[in-house]
Design an enzyme around this catalytic site. Sequence first.
Site, PDB file in Angstrom:
ATOM      1  N   GLU A 173      33.039  34.255  30.014  1.00  6.63           N
ATOM      2  CA  GLU A 173      32.070  35.056  30.772  1.00  6.63           C
ATOM      3  C   GLU A 173      30.810  34.207  30.929  1.00  6.63           C
ATOM      4  O   GLU A 173      30.114  33.938  29.950  1.00  6.63           O
ATOM      5  CB  GLU A 173      31.811  36.363  29.996  1.00  6.63           C
ATOM      6  CG  GLU A 173      30.783  37.266  30.616  1.00  6.63           C
ATOM      7  CD  GLU A 173      31.058  37.554  32.088  1.00  6.63           C
ATOM      8  OE1 GLU A 173      32.189  37.936  32.437  1.00  6.63           O
ATOM      9  OE2 GLU A 173      30.130  37.370  32.894  1.00  6.63           O
ATOM     10  N   SER A 174      30.539  33.785  32.168  1.00  2.43           N
ATOM     11  CA  SER A 174      29.469  32.800  32.369  1.00  2.43           C
ATOM     12  C   SER A 174      28.089  33.333  31.988  1.00  2.43           C
ATOM     13  O   SER A 174      27.237  32.563  31.530  1.00  2.43           O
ATOM     14  CB  SER A 174      29.468  32.301  33.816  1.00  2.43           C
ATOM     15  OG  SER A 174      29.223  33.364  34.711  1.00  2.43           O
ATOM     16  N   CYS A 200      36.338  27.302  35.392  1.00  2.00           N
ATOM     17  CA  CYS A 200      36.062  28.702  35.711  1.00  2.00           C
ATOM     18  C   CYS A 200      34.605  29.075  35.369  1.00  2.00           C
ATOM     19  O   CYS A 200      33.695  28.644  36.073  1.00  2.00           O
ATOM     20  CB  CYS A 200      37.091  29.586  35.015  1.00  2.00           C
ATOM     21  SG  CYS A 200      37.282  31.166  35.815  1.00  2.00           S
ATOM     22  N   GLU A 255      44.208  24.899  30.899  1.00  2.00           N
ATOM     23  CA  GLU A 255      44.558  24.904  29.463  1.00  2.00           C
ATOM     24  C   GLU A 255      45.568  26.008  29.139  1.00  2.00           C
ATOM     25  O   GLU A 255      46.104  26.052  28.036  1.00  2.00           O
ATOM     26  CB  GLU A 255      43.283  25.034  28.613  1.00  2.00           C
ATOM     27  CG  GLU A 255      42.672  26.424  28.503  1.00  2.00           C
ATOM     28  CD  GLU A 255      41.928  26.891  29.762  1.00  2.00           C
ATOM     29  OE1 GLU A 255      41.927  26.175  30.778  1.00  2.00           O
ATOM     30  OE2 GLU A 255      41.362  27.994  29.720  1.00  2.00           O
ATOM     31  N   ARG A 298      31.046  34.029  42.286  1.00  2.00           N
ATOM     32  CA  ARG A 298      31.792  34.552  41.131  1.00  2.00           C
ATOM     33  C   ARG A 298      32.808  35.603  41.574  1.00  2.00           C
ATOM     34  O   ARG A 298      32.600  36.275  42.570  1.00  2.00           O
ATOM     35  CB  ARG A 298      30.834  35.188  40.120  1.00  2.00           C
ATOM     36  CG  ARG A 298      29.868  34.199  39.515  1.00  2.00           C
ATOM     37  CD  ARG A 298      28.890  34.902  38.589  1.00  2.00           C
ATOM     38  NE  ARG A 298      29.567  35.558  37.485  1.00  2.00           N
ATOM     39  CZ  ARG A 298      28.996  36.481  36.712  1.00  2.00           C
ATOM     40  NH1 ARG A 298      27.759  36.857  36.937  1.00  2.00           N
ATOM     41  NH2 ARG A 298      29.669  37.024  35.720  1.00  2.00           N
ATOM     42  N   ILE A 336      41.844  33.494  36.800  1.00  2.00           N
ATOM     43  CA  ILE A 336      41.491  34.767  36.163  1.00  2.00           C
ATOM     44  C   ILE A 336      40.059  35.124  36.572  1.00  2.00           C
ATOM     45  O   ILE A 336      39.120  34.422  36.204  1.00  2.00           O
ATOM     46  CB  ILE A 336      41.579  34.662  34.623  1.00  2.00           C
ATOM     47  CG1 ILE A 336      42.968  34.169  34.194  1.00  2.00           C
ATOM     48  CG2 ILE A 336      41.254  36.013  33.970  1.00  2.00           C
ATOM     49  CD1 ILE A 336      43.056  33.752  32.738  1.00  2.00           C
ATOM     50  N   ARG A 337      39.915  36.183  37.339  1.00  2.00           N
ATOM     51  CA  ARG A 337      38.594  36.572  37.873  1.00  2.00           C
ATOM     52  C   ARG A 337      37.817  35.314  38.296  1.00  2.00           C
ATOM     53  O   ARG A 337      36.677  35.090  37.920  1.00  2.00           O
ATOM     54  CB  ARG A 337      37.798  37.386  36.834  1.00  2.00           C
ATOM     55  CG  ARG A 337      38.372  38.786  36.631  1.00  2.00           C
ATOM     56  CD  ARG A 337      37.613  39.586  35.580  1.00  2.00           C
ATOM     57  NE  ARG A 337      37.745  38.996  34.260  1.00  2.00           N
ATOM     58  CZ  ARG A 337      36.785  38.347  33.609  1.00  2.00           C
ATOM     59  NH1 ARG A 337      35.592  38.218  34.123  1.00  2.00           N
ATOM     60  NH2 ARG A 337      37.014  37.841  32.426  1.00  2.00           N
ATOM     61  N   HIS A 349      42.269  27.840  35.128  1.00  2.00           N
ATOM     62  CA  HIS A 349      42.430  27.556  33.694  1.00  2.00           C
ATOM     63  C   HIS A 349      43.630  26.640  33.424  1.00  2.00           C
ATOM     64  O   HIS A 349      44.709  27.140  33.102  1.00  2.00           O
ATOM     65  CB  HIS A 349      42.667  28.868  32.949  1.00  2.00           C
ATOM     66  CG  HIS A 349      41.468  29.725  32.787  1.00  2.00           C
ATOM     67  ND1 HIS A 349      40.729  29.771  31.619  1.00  2.00           N
ATOM     68  CD2 HIS A 349      40.867  30.585  33.634  1.00  2.00           C
ATOM     69  CE1 HIS A 349      39.732  30.635  31.760  1.00  2.00           C
ATOM     70  NE2 HIS A 349      39.797  31.138  32.969  1.00  2.00           N
TER      71      HIS A 349
HETATM   72  N1  GLN Z   1      34.385  35.958  36.168  1.00  2.00           N
HETATM   73  C1  GLN Z   1      33.879  35.134  35.104  1.00  2.00           C
HETATM   74  C2  GLN Z   1      32.403  34.856  35.303  1.00  2.00           C
HETATM   75  O1  GLN Z   1      31.870  35.131  36.325  1.00  2.00           O
HETATM   76  C3  GLN Z   1      34.637  33.841  35.008  1.00  2.00           C
HETATM   77  C4  GLN Z   1      36.056  34.126  34.632  1.00  2.00           C
HETATM   78  C5  GLN Z   1      36.722  33.032  33.873  1.00  2.00           C
HETATM   79  O2  GLN Z   1      36.100  32.123  33.333  1.00  2.00           O
HETATM   80  N2  GLN Z   1      38.023  33.159  33.758  1.00  2.00           N
HETATM   81  O3  GLN Z   1      31.776  34.360  34.441  1.00  2.00           O
END
Ligand code: GLN
Length: 190
Positions: free
Chosen positions: A47-48, A78, A172, A105, A134-135, A170
């Site tokens: 989560e940034s 990400c 990894e 984002r 992922i998101r 991702h």
């Molecule tokens: N949606 C997250 C963000 O805005 C990033 C998602 C992720 O790192 N998989 O920080």
Amino acid sequence: MKIGVLALQGAFREHCWMLEGCGVTAVEIRKPEELDGVDGLIIPGGESTTIGKLMMEWGLLDKIKLRVDQKMAVYGTCAGMILLAKEIKDSNQPRLGIMDIVVRRNAFGRQRESFEADMTVPEFGAESLKAVFIRAPYIEEAGKDVKVMARVHNKIVIARQNNILVTAFHPELTKDDRIHQYFISMTKNA
Ligand code: GLN
């Protein structure tokens, strides 16, 4: 060679395992002084907003900026990519802000919370790369010094600016270690 993995929040353990699998010593980084012992740094997904806030509180933002300025290689996946971007659309969250890209984002939309995609990356040869999003963010604009390395759904998802590498996904979480190998060679040459 030692590569640090920022270990404040998010998928840092998986990056460490991937690096160790590539024969590199991985070091979890939580304090600024721990950066002195590493040759490169990975900023993981997660989560940034949380990672950025913790980086600020722990005094890591300035130290990382200084090391990258001195040519340490850095790779953001990400959320890590978001934190490296100069501009984050509709957000003033804390960040490193050192790569000449504009990111958005959660950009692939709700129906695409999480998905896999194949892409071709000329640098990695003919075999396509399967990636987990992922998101995920994507890069909306890239400056003239930024090399675009791959796109998915016509959006930029891998890019490099000198010693800074970013991916929107991702790597990894898959068995394909080509991006980590690429970053390791960037670190060697830095
Ligand atoms: N949606 C997250 C963000 O805005 C990033 C998602 C992720 O790192 N998989 O920080």
